[in-house]
Design an enzyme around this catalytic site. Structure first.
Site, PDB file in Angstrom:
ATOM      1  N   ASP A 467       0.865  -1.186   0.000  1.00 45.24           N
ATOM      2  CA  ASP A 467       0.000   0.000   0.000  1.00 45.24           C
ATOM      3  C   ASP A 467       0.895   1.228   0.000  1.00 45.24           C
ATOM      4  OD1 ASP A 467      -1.810   2.024   0.465  1.00 45.24           O
ATOM      5  OD2 ASP A 467      -2.894   0.969   2.047  1.00 45.24           O
ATOM      6  N   HIS A 468       0.831   1.993  -1.114  1.00 43.95           N
ATOM      7  CA  HIS A 468       1.739   3.128  -1.263  1.00 43.95           C
ATOM      8  C   HIS A 468       1.369   4.300  -0.366  1.00 43.95           C
ATOM      9  CE1 HIS A 468       5.190   4.659  -3.045  1.00 43.95           C
ATOM     10  NE2 HIS A 468       4.730   5.173  -4.182  1.00 43.95           N
ATOM     11  N   ARG A 469       0.220   4.252   0.291  1.00 41.53           N
ATOM     12  CA  ARG A 469      -0.111   5.282   1.269  1.00 41.53           C
ATOM     13  C   ARG A 469       0.749   5.145   2.523  1.00 41.53           C
ATOM     14  NH1 ARG A 469      -6.429   4.137   1.891  1.00 41.53           N
ATOM     15  NH2 ARG A 469      -5.480   2.080   2.198  1.00 41.53           N
ATOM     16  N   ILE A 471       3.621   2.563   2.678  1.00 37.30           N
ATOM     17  CA  ILE A 471       4.979   2.123   2.345  1.00 37.30           C
ATOM     18  C   ILE A 471       5.420   2.833   1.068  1.00 37.30           C
ATOM     19  CG2 ILE A 471       6.420   0.119   1.820  1.00 37.30           C
ATOM     20  CD1 ILE A 471       4.297  -1.611   3.216  1.00 37.30           C
TER      21      ILE A 471
END
Length: 498
Positions: A467-469, A471
């Site tokens: 999850d780029h939010r 990591i």
């Protein structure tokens, strides 16, 4: 208090709304004990056996197998005191005083039953139209006097009725006599064609039984032969002569290939209801794919040393009865990498990020009911042997279809082993509430540069979705790199990190 207890389908975990009845473990009339399993139900997460809340006798089962029932709906009723005599209330267990009062409209629609001894017309035993008696199937004989058909050349049928009233003579007028028409000429029947024996073509063949058996064994059609015996009968010599004669060459006919017309009708389609595990998986994957911004990174790793380490581990006496697989080392690598990068084991909660100090490690498992992801609770506290035992129990329970909803709840990080299907890697979708999932590909022997030379090595490919939010690229790359370093040299990594 009523002795009939109605058992409703309970909520088996995390707000489930429905379940499918897979199998009833009891039937009406069975005596059951408290906490005895009575029904197997498949929810959106697992197939579970539901125990009885009361001891007694099964009074009624409200839904057959294969029915999807909403949570809170009654599924079975139990007589908690079957030895107390007959039940003096309705079959549903509600007292008679509690039954709803019928409306005036419903009472007006009720027809009054016939008096005792009378049978309503059209019902079983009653008079049906035409004077017959209705029986279980069709109608019985008529109650009216029997009638007979008129005989040819005899009196009319009405005059043949038994016990008829005296017949009154009626004046009879002689009908005018008409000349009979001339008979039509008989059709000319052509004479049947004769074969060489003077017999009609296609007629009976004269041959003794031994000759017929010989012809059958040699594959000779007797109808095609000309008999040389008495009265044109066929002899053994005739059959043997026909069998030894060369067969006439038949023209070779090549059938043109027939191509069926294209068909796209509904009769060639299969419609599978979406329910249970598949329904929950679809909802979770859709929600995750369009909620969490996914990023996937890949890493190819030389696992030759790790595979040799597994071989040495299997040879140890205390590990001989333990299932040791490459997935065990991957799970250990993930747990050690989480300790070095705790932010990976977290959840997005809107206005905050929840970082968890425990790892409920999910292992994706393909079962007959679909994909499920049970997890090992607080897997980071386990030794390598404890982790191996927990993974073995998890897989065996999943394959048996006995995974409980609790075992599939609360996961924090997941591994999916796509390598068992011969796949190199994939781009897995995050389970809802998790921030990372690792795909472990097949271990293959490939050419690899090792110590400056190209050699065959055991290589795998890892795929990490996150999850780029939570990591970013740096954290995700470091986490994946640490997993790869452990799998490349697990002994050195254990010495360096622990």
């Amino acid at each position: 208090m009523s002795r009939i207890k109605t058992f409703n389908l309970p909520d088996l975990g995390e707000g489930l709304t429905e379940g499918e009845i897979l199998a009833w473990l009891v039937k009406v009339g069975d005596d059951i004990e408290l906490n005895q399993p009575i029904v197997e139900v498949e929810t959106a997460k697992a197939a579970v056996e539901i125990p009885a809340k009361w001891a007694g006798r099964v009074q009624a089962i409200f839904h057959p197998e294969g029915t999807t029932v909403e949570v809170g709906s009654p599924i079975i009723s139990i007589d908690t005191d079957p030895n107390a005599g007959p039940i003096e209330q309705s079959t549903t267990g509600a007292p008679a005083a509690e039954l709803p009062t019928p409306s005036a409209a419903s009472l007006a629609a009720v027809e009054v039953a016939p008096e005792e001894g009378m049978v309503e017309p059209g019902l079983i035993g009653g008079v049906a139209p035409g004077g017959r008696t209705a029986v279980l199937v069709g109608y019985g004989p008529r109650n009216a006097p029997a009638k007979r058909r008129a005989r040819k050349g005899g009196v009319p049928a009405q005059a043949a009725t038994a016990q008829a009233a005296p017949v009154q003579a009626a004046p009879v007028q002689a009908a005018p006599v008409q000349a009979a028409p001339a008979p039509a000429p008989a059709p000319v029947v052509p004479a049947p064609a004769l074969n060489g024996n003077g017999r009609p073509a296609g007629g009976p063949v004269l041959a003794k039984p031994p000759v017929r058996k010989l012809a059958k064994d040699l594959g000779v059609d007797l109808a095609t032969l000309t008999g040389s015996g008495p009265l044109g009968s066929i002899t053994r010599e005739d059959v043997q002569r026909a069998a030894s004669a060369p067969a006439a060459a038949e023209p070779l006919t090549v059938a043109a290939p027939v191509t069926a017309a294209a068909s796209f009708g509904a009769d060639r389609e299969q419609r599978i209801p979406v329910k249970g595990v598949r329904k929950l998986t679809a909802e979770n994957m859709s929600r995750s794919a369009f909620t969490a911004p996914h990023v996937t990174e890949f890493l190819t790793v030389d696992m030759t040393r790790a595979m040799k380490a597994l071989d040495r581990l299997r040879e140890r006496r205390e590990w001989r009865d333990v299932r040791v697989s490459p997935l065990l080392l991957v799970a250990k690598a993930v747990l050690l990498a989480v300790k070095r990068h705790p932010m990976v084991n977290s959840t997005w909660a809107g206005d905050e990020i929840v970082v968890k100090d425990y790892v409920n490690l999910g292992i994706a498992a393909a079962t007959e009911r679909g994909l499920i992801v049970p997890n090992i609770k607080d897997a980071g506290r386990l030794s390598l042997r404890g982790l191996a035992d927990a993974m073995t129990d998890l897989v065996q329970t999943a394959k048996a279809g006995k995974t409980s909803p609790a075992d599939m709840s609360g996961g924090t990080l997941t591994i999916t082993n796509v390598g068992v299907f011969g796949v190199d890697t994939g781009t897995p979708i995050l389970p809802p509430g998790e921030s990372a999932i690792l795909a472990f590909g097949a271990v293959r022997e490939l050419p690899w540069v090792h110590k400056g030379k190209v050699k065959p090595r055991l290589v795998t490919t890892l795929g990490l979705s996150f999850d780029h939010r939570i990591i970013d690229g740096e954290l995700g790359s470091k986490f994946l790199r640490d997993i790869g370093d452990f799998l490349a040299d697990p002994e050195a990594a254990l010495l360096a990190w622990t």
